[in-house]
Design a protein around this motif. Sequence first.
Motif, short mmCIF file in Angstrom:
data_model
loop_
_atom_site.label_atom_id
_atom_site.label_comp_id
_atom_site.label_asym_id
_atom_site.label_seq_id
_atom_site.Cartn_x
_atom_site.Cartn_y
_atom_site.Cartn_z
N LEU A 84 22.94 22.91 -11.54
CA LEU A 84 24.20 22.25 -11.29
C LEU A 84 24.60 22.54 -10.04
CD1 LEU A 84 25.42 22.88 -15.02
CD2 LEU A 84 24.83 20.60 -14.10
N ASN A 85 23.93 23.27 -9.06
CA ASN A 85 24.46 22.99 -7.69
C ASN A 85 25.41 24.30 -7.73
OD1 ASN A 85 22.67 21.36 -6.70
ND2 ASN A 85 24.25 19.54 -6.77
N GLN A 86 25.25 25.25 -8.68
CA GLN A 86 26.23 26.16 -8.58
C GLN A 86 25.77 27.67 -8.03
OE1 GLN A 86 29.71 25.40 -9.44
NE2 GLN A 86 28.53 23.43 -9.36
N ARG B 281 25.40 30.96 -4.24
CA ARG B 281 25.70 29.41 -3.76
C ARG B 281 25.91 29.02 -2.22
NH1 ARG B 281 30.73 26.11 -6.23
NH2 ARG B 281 29.98 23.97 -5.55
N SER C 240 33.25 20.10 -8.84
CA SER C 240 32.53 21.39 -8.76
C SER C 240 31.16 21.21 -8.03
CB SER C 240 32.03 22.11 -10.08
OG SER C 240 33.34 22.15 -10.87
N LEU C 241 31.06 19.81 -7.62
CA LEU C 241 29.82 19.48 -6.94
C LEU C 241 28.52 19.77 -7.49
CD1 LEU C 241 30.82 20.70 -3.35
CD2 LEU C 241 31.01 18.56 -4.10
N CYS C 242 28.69 19.49 -8.68
CA CYS C 242 27.52 19.64 -9.69
C CYS C 242 26.31 18.74 -9.47
CB CYS C 242 27.63 20.23 -11.06
SG CYS C 242 28.01 18.56 -12.30
N GLY C 243 26.75 17.50 -9.01
CA GLY C 243 25.73 16.48 -8.68
C GLY C 243 25.28 15.74 -9.83
N ARG C 244 25.92 16.13 -11.21
CA ARG C 244 25.49 15.39 -12.35
C ARG C 244 25.49 13.70 -12.20
NH1 ARG C 244 27.04 19.00 -17.51
NH2 ARG C 244 26.21 17.02 -18.93
#
Lengths: 1148, 382, 191, 306
Positions: free
Chosen positions: B106-108, B80, A1074-1078
């Motif tokens: 979370l980049n969402q 987004r 999901s490309l959340c980057g965590r």
Amino acid sequence: MKRKHYAALVVGAGIAGIRSALDLAESGLKVALIDRRPNIGGVLAQLDHQFPTDACGMCKMLPLTSRDSSSQFCMRKGLFHKNIDILLHTELAALEGDPGKFRASLRQRSTFVDATRCISCGECARVCPVHVPNEFDSGLSTRGAIYLPVPHAIPNHYVVDLDRCTRCWSCFEACPTDAIDFKYAERKDFRVVAALPDAAARTDLGAWLADQNFPLVLAEDGAAALRALEEERTALLLLDLAVADVDPEKVMRRGLELYPDLDVILVAGPGDQDRAEALIQAGARQWLARPLERTVVRWLDHHYIRTVSDVTHELEVGAVVLACGFDCYDPAQAGQLWGRGVVPGVVTALEFERMCSGTGPTGGRLVRPDGRPARNLAWLQCVGSRDPARGADYCSGICCMFAIKEARLARQADPEAQATIFAMDVRTYGKDFQRYRDEAESRDGVRFVRTRIHSIEPDPEADGVPITWMDDDGTLRREVFDLAVLATGARPPEGSDRLAEAAGIALDANGFAAAPPLQPARTSRLGVYAAGAFNEPRDIAESVIQAGAAALNAARTFKVHSPPREEQAAPAPEYRDVTREAPRMLVVLCDSCPTLRTRVDMPSLAARLGGLSSVVRVECVQGACSAPGWQAVGALAEELRPNRILIGACMPYAYVPRLRELGAQIGLDPAFMDVADIYTPTFPGTATPGTALETEVYTALAMAAVKLAGAEPSPVLGRLPVTPRALVVGGGLAGMTAAMALADMGHDVCLSEKAPRLGGMAAAHHTLLGGGDPRRVMEDLAEQVMRHPNIKVFTQSRIMLSMGRAGRFMTALATAEGPAITVEHGATIIATGGREVVPDSYGYRVHKTVLRQSELEARLADGSLDTGALGGVAMIQCVESREEPRNYCSRVCCAAALKNALTLKERNRDLPVYVFYRDIMSYGFSERFYTEARGRGVLFIRYSPADKPRVSFGQDHRPTIAAFDPVLGRELRVTVDLLALSVGLEPGDNEDLAEVFSLPTGPDGFFREAESKWRPVEFLRQGIFVCGVAHSPRNMSETIASAEAAAQKAARILAHKDVVGGRVTAQVRHSLCSLCGRCVSACAYGARRIDLERGRVEIDELLCQGCGSCAAVCPNSAGVLTGFKDEQVLSVIDAALAEPTQPTEATP
Amino acid sequence: MATIARIDIDETGPVRAVQGFLKTLLARGGVDAVLTPAHLVPAGTVMPTLISDPEALERADPLSPAFPLNAARLVSRLTRGSTSGRHVAAVLRPCEIRAFIELVKLNQGGLDNVLLIGLDCPGAMTNADFRVFGLEGDPLERTREFLRAVAGGESRPGGRSLAGACRVCEHPAPEGADLILGLHGADLDRAIPVLGNTARGEGVLTRLGLPDAPGAPGRREALDALTARNTAARDAMFEATAARTASLAGLAEYLSGCVNCYNCRVACPVCYCKECVFLTDVFDYKPDQYLGWARKRGAIKLPADTVFFHLTRLAHMSTACVGCGQCSNACPNDVPVMELFRTVAERTQGAFGYQPGRSPDEAPPMTVFREDEFSEMTGEAH
Amino acid sequence: MTRSPLTLAADPALADAMREVRAMLAACMQCGTCSASCPNAQSMDMTPRRMWRLVLLGRADTVFSSGAFWMCSNCYACTLRCPRGLPLTSAMNALKRIAGASGHPALARHGAFYRAFLDNVRRRGRVRETEMMMRYFGAAGPREALRFTPLGLRMLRRGKVRLELGAGRWDTALAPLFESAARLEGKEARP
Amino acid sequence: MNTATATRYAYYPGCSLTGTASEYDASVRLVLERLGVELAEIPGWTCCGASAAPAVSALLALALPARNLALAERDLPGCDVLAPCSACYLNLLTARQEARRDHRLHARVQEALEGEHLPWANAAPVRHLLDVLANDIGPARIAAAAQRPLAGLVLAPYYGCQTLRPYAAFDDPEHPTSMDAVLRAAGAEVLEWDKGARCCGASLSTTRRQAALPRIAEILRAAAGADAVVTVCPMCQMNLEAFQRQAGLPGPVAVLYLSQVLGLAMGLDPGQVQLGRNLAVPPGFLARLREVPPAPGEVVQATGTG
């Protein structure tokens, strides 16, 4: 004896030795690493905390590329590398021959415990009646005569301290695996002939040795002795010089004639001791005093066991690196001066360090000797340092920082702790040290008192350690502390004189290895190099740099001088593809040790394992760790051709190289093999009874089995061809040194310098502290660089753009002459140096009477300054330095001031020279020049940053400096003809370069290395290295060392055809991501980034170290680790849980 | 001090007044569309609706007790990676705003092209209750009735309980919003104060040209009272839930109604994975495996992994749980999912001193490493 | 001590007299070990450390007006402990010597005891303690004598004090040595 | 270092021992005689300059002691010079050491002595009485001679400064221990204390009494657990015994010379060691001394005389 060949021998397996060995090993060279101790790690094995992180972090030294060559766990526990052979308990006995083909004799003392049998259960230590201070805890706890040198090593075997052993045989009897070997049975082959004319002596000896199992022949005279010798092979002749009938020398000669390795031990009284000494020259081993005492039994026992157990190794090595570190000064050498032994609560810094350790004797609590918490703590600096009266006219260089670290640790351990550091100068001269100290003072409330504590006098009335000192204002103060920590300085390591003799090198006046000027890694013998603190006390970071420099020199020597040898490079093993096969697992259980066999029903265990779906065969083998046992495993594997192999044994780490070999033998990737520890649960004291134990062992095996069953082949990723060329940015001392080093090793080098000519900052030096001609050195170096066929120099060039990664970079250079050119290179060295600060204060640029030190040096050198006509010279140190915004020590300015002050005094003895300073940073051996400057009458006046010297100028521009003198307690004013400012260094234009190469810089604009202690010349970004002043201010010698260290790191890449990552690396399942980057935030190695254009997370397989943090934070397994699939992990958990203890049915 | 304006309410009531405010916003506020709950025609069901035509705002009703889903996910889709330069205003409940801020971290989603208009939340009904309450009669009138009842302190406004999550909600004010519709303590026959809560919000407010308000009298008191009441209820809920789930057996019993429909996960605003791990091959067990378990334990409940599913979700998401209660709202079998999540989240969020949705600048736990935390586990300090 | 700034004015005569002492101390780093070790530091009006500092700065006036060095009891603790190995006790004695030789009456008074002693040595070869004390009292004044009266009486009672008057056997034994020493030191004093 | 056979020393008593410290001189002579050591007094010895010479003349500070060393060398060749007075000892030792260190200094002193035609090769070692007792004679021989061991007596060994510093010739200059074994050989117990090497104030007691008194008080107070303080220097002895009241001591503390203590242990009576001349031997001490049992038959056996 066949000599084993190594490119290098590294003596000393402390941090510097390990670093040197790893550096060499990683560039593909074979290394023998030895240490006189039974463990690796040196003093750092004892230290849990290092500044600036106040944690350990030694593991950060492990290789980041070709990771599979090396172990990947805590380095304080152990180190395995396929190119490094480690010999412990071993000393260098002799070194003969020439560089490139030295012949080294190593003497390895036996530990009397068979490492292949010892299971580290500790039964032996439990029964040992001996209690002596434990060195590991600096004597704060006790150990037996059989003990673990360090508690955490892997593998960790007990060793016998023969000198302390009373030979009660308790351990021998207690050992469940018969690992302890005092060679009792073999004594029957150790025949002793004793020629003793005195009848009583014969009777006594006979009685004493009655149950010692040595074949003993008692001869009453020389003739009888000769007969006995000729009769049968004899190992030891005890020969009393009082034998009268035959000349004892004749007996001895005959004996040696018969048996060249016969030990001849003489017995002599006061009258014939000279004779005995003479005979020792002729071949006798030693002499004992007549009459023989009962202690001869113990002596013989020790002599025998050493003789038969100790071994000598003969190696041929290309070069030698001496990394023997230092010993801490033992304050007991000064008697009770510091209250050692008479004032409870006086500890050394090392003891304090052990107290801070969670594994230490107090479990990390700071306690007084009476058990109450220790809250008021004092550190006494310069114990055994800066003390010519105690043979140390040098600064140990490390103690100020470790005292500050310990003070901070104390504060962490107990927020109520009060720390006081008594010091003359607080030498925070390293990178970021000043801020660390400031933080200690401002945040942790550490108190710094400017004085030297001479001694600690006992006072029975005092509740603690009473310390008396004189304050600046002259009042005598006394305070009672809970603990006083002696910051004991560095001394040459014990036995360094012996080692120097064996290695054929010279020691300096201080007892450290002598180094020629501006050749920091050299010793007096060509081909023998010094790493770490062996030629000057150094901290970890500098030791690591020095180790790199020594490694480079060793590698260069090997390359240049070693005869080319046909190394049959082992072909990369071919593994068959088993991915499509159903798992067929061979399980081999080692049942040699009785702890398992007697407690677990092996057939029943085998039957239960057989029930696992993937297991095709369960076999028991005697001693899998032994050669025959391992052959049996190999035979089974050959016969069955399984595609999974699980071995149940002890100490899985020991099997890593064997599995590799077995894999090559049967064509199975070692990723499909595993070793499960099935012995630890069976150790005495830990064993659970009966079926529970069996279940525990079964579970361990079942977990490993299901994990193996789900294993997937993981091809090594990130194999990238290497462009065999280095780009060196910066043509100063650092850049030229690095370029020369790489070029000498046969690599192409492209050197870019922005100025019209090579030389940089160092070219401006005219003189050096301690002598030497830096101009000449720099001119020669520049000429060599220009002439070297492997080096291409681009002056007046600028880096415009750079792309790529370790092994292959593309960099565009703009040159003065024409169009930009593109360089393809495999490694990059940043050596862009810095510049002297141009100050705005103290009338600089306004009055011609104010100069910078460099300008004073130049005027002294070109003779334009008439020192005879001067009425006084003043110097101010730390100008615009060591306070924000330039809050760091530049290291070179105190040396420059001392150098100029000494020159001034040399030319005009009576010229008053005043130095206004904060702390004189004459660390290491440069302390001598501080002493000398004081001795020549240079006046040093300390000032505090809050009250700086004030300078005013008269009509004639003569400066008058006014400053508060703390010793006098009043203001001091001097009017002089010249004022020299020590201004320090600042980085060059690093920001542009940082941008081009995506490199970080620190708060002061110097490049930020990957890790300040363990990876000082590397960047997190692989393949780019930093050295010289671009990294941090450093003098010429230190610059050379860092340049050589950086060159070694670059050579490590250039030496290989391709760069190889690790087997276990992270991957991304993009469809799930999901490309959340965590994961990007969680990656400690900077191996992940979000590629916005492609909309996905990208991984650099070289940077990825397979730690799994990304997989752990990813909620839906879009981030995965090869070899650690979720399914596998779940199956392992399944296997671990809920196996009811029920009677197993018969095998189907 | 925040700028405060007011929306005057005439006899047509507060919902119309708010609609008028949104129209002004579309006209002068620099936004291209408004996302707001609106009644669908003809059924009257309330759903989030993206409106760009001012006329269509006639159906908007952000004050309705309907809360069919948490709109944070919708706002994240609207924001987004947006580079269009168009701006959206979203009228959201506090828990929706907090969930959205979590998604931003979370980049969402992004904050650049959205104006967050937060509601002083009067609470909402479960979908089931709202269907009974809200769909009879004039929907706007029903909303007005509901607001009156809430303002009057009725525990069952409109004869229905508020949703469980709303009864235990300690965040009834939209702290992260740009503009706040200050319903709490307002006289809904006269005016609703509008508070500029961020620089952007104040800028927009200035442009709208609304009459100034002297402040929001009574709002703080009303909020405090509500928060205190809900906090007390929340603590009682924590206690009860903790007692029921103290053991693995208790937890299994608590979740026994779960059929692995994953509705709760779908409804969860902060469950942001593209594809849940429970839908991947990780949980594709082989037939052998089921049989093996059955043999080991004698009996195994199917579907397997129901407890595991919730534990996993707790592990992944409890630190981000904003307590909107949509999980319980979505559960077909009335498993009290919200209660479990909030009870666990209380501990996990507390451990990191983390409050989800408080600020976009706070990094989520586990993505940052602080050496000084959890010293009792690392053994660094004593 | 005054808090006025100390200006390093050149004072060639005094600085010259102290040159010998400065040379002894040059390597001093003001660590303060001497002062913390000195049993008599509490009785001094400035600490040895500060005094050494002033010596190094050439401040003869301040050093000699203080006279802290007169408090040195020659215990050698500082000499032993000095991390630089400086001959500090010798430096103390050198200061005493310079003060005594300066001819300044204020300074001379402090040195009276030593001069009385050595004068006795010169004349008698071996010290006659009683005679020496009498001479010292003569130089130091009656109050000093009174201070000692009780002790003197006790010693007299114990037979520890004998009044030997008149010529003694060793009276001229040291005359040649004192003469040649005076000659040698005088010779050296000349440039 | 002397071997056991060399039992003759060139004796330099120094001025004090001919005057205020005559009891020291007397007891030294008696005790060493009993221990089989011959003392040959240096003929014509003169004052060493004490602490006064260094404060007046740098050359005399060396020449005065050197003259005596030269005399010993000429008239008692081969003998070590033994000095019981610590100040004399240090002056003699300083002359010897400095002349060895600096040959120009040696030449200057030689030049000063030329007037008397007295050559000085600097050949004779300089030894302190304590050094000779502890190291040449040794505890074993002392124990053997102690017919009346001082059992039960607790003694505080006080070394003073100049015995130990700055040369550290025979003992640890900070934490000396050489007297311990000697006193134990005499049958006494040794007080554990840390003031044995502290300064007593030396001649400050004459020139600056107020400065010296705290030193004296500190030492004597610390000796509270002992029956007597034992000294090896007339200056220390005088300071410790003469100023006890001025120093504010509550009661008198016995202060004896080491040689007196050894004499008593060897069976000499207080008169023979001239205890009557000591300024501080309180009646209590004499009573304690009488408690010491007379020599029993089996005197402490000498052990390992070698």
